[in-house]
Design a protein around this motif. Structure first.
Motif, PDB file in Angstrom:
ATOM      1  N   LYS A 102       2.057   6.457   2.321  1.00  0.00           N
ATOM      2  CA  LYS A 102       1.219   7.745   2.068  1.00  0.00           C
ATOM      3  C   LYS A 102      -0.219   7.084   1.941  1.00  0.00           C
ATOM      4  CE  LYS A 102       2.266  10.862  -0.950  1.00  0.00           C
ATOM      5  NZ  LYS A 102       2.373  11.636  -2.121  1.00  0.00           N
ATOM      6  N   ARG A 103      -0.501   5.850   1.559  1.00  0.00           N
ATOM      7  CA  ARG A 103      -1.931   5.409   1.586  1.00  0.00           C
ATOM      8  C   ARG A 103      -2.129   4.983   3.220  1.00  0.00           C
ATOM      9  NH1 ARG A 103      -6.841   5.016   0.051  1.00  0.00           N
ATOM     10  NH2 ARG A 103      -7.810   2.984   0.274  1.00  0.00           N
ATOM     11  N   THR A 105      -3.396   7.853   5.322  1.00  0.00           N
ATOM     12  CA  THR A 105      -4.848   8.371   4.931  1.00  0.00           C
ATOM     13  C   THR A 105      -5.695   7.210   5.449  1.00  0.00           C
ATOM     14  OG1 THR A 105      -4.734   7.488   2.721  1.00  0.00           O
ATOM     15  CG2 THR A 105      -4.480   9.986   2.979  1.00  0.00           C
ATOM     16  N   PHE A 108       0.848  -1.174  -0.138  1.00  0.00           N
ATOM     17  CA  PHE A 108      -0.074  -0.146  -0.027  1.00  0.00           C
ATOM     18  C   PHE A 108       0.748   1.216   0.172  1.00  0.00           C
ATOM     19  CE2 PHE A 108      -2.765  -3.209   1.826  1.00  0.00           C
ATOM     20  CZ  PHE A 108      -3.769  -3.144   1.262  1.00  0.00           C
TER      21      PHE A 108
END
Length: 81
Positions: free
Chosen positions: A23-24, A27, A20
């Motif tokens: 950064k993913r 969030t 993933f």
């Protein structure tokens, strides 16, 4: 040493980060928090809106009723042919 030792969790974490990306994952936490807040808000508004309906006379529409009955055993005759 159980099924999920700290080494297993480390490998799982590395695989998740590789799949993933960091950064993913940043969030993901905020998205999950917003989802939980929305669910709680929806549950609270449903509870506030659902009040028992009352007739103009102030009585509830569906009164609980009691049915008085007694069970009896019925024996069927045995036929001999």
């Amino acid at each position: 040493m159980g099924i999920f030792d700290w080494k297993h969790w480390l490998v799982i974490l590395i695989v998740v980060i590789l799949l993933f990306g960091t950064k993913r994952l940043k969030t993901l936490g905020s998205d999950l928090g917003e989802t939980i807040k929305g669910f709680r808000k929806a549950m609270n508004t449903e509870e506030g809106e659902t009040k028992p309906a009352e007739s103009p006379a102030g009585e509830t529409l569906h009164k609980p009723q009691t049915i008085d009955a007694q069970a009896q055993k019925v024996e069927t005759p045995v036929r001999k042919d």
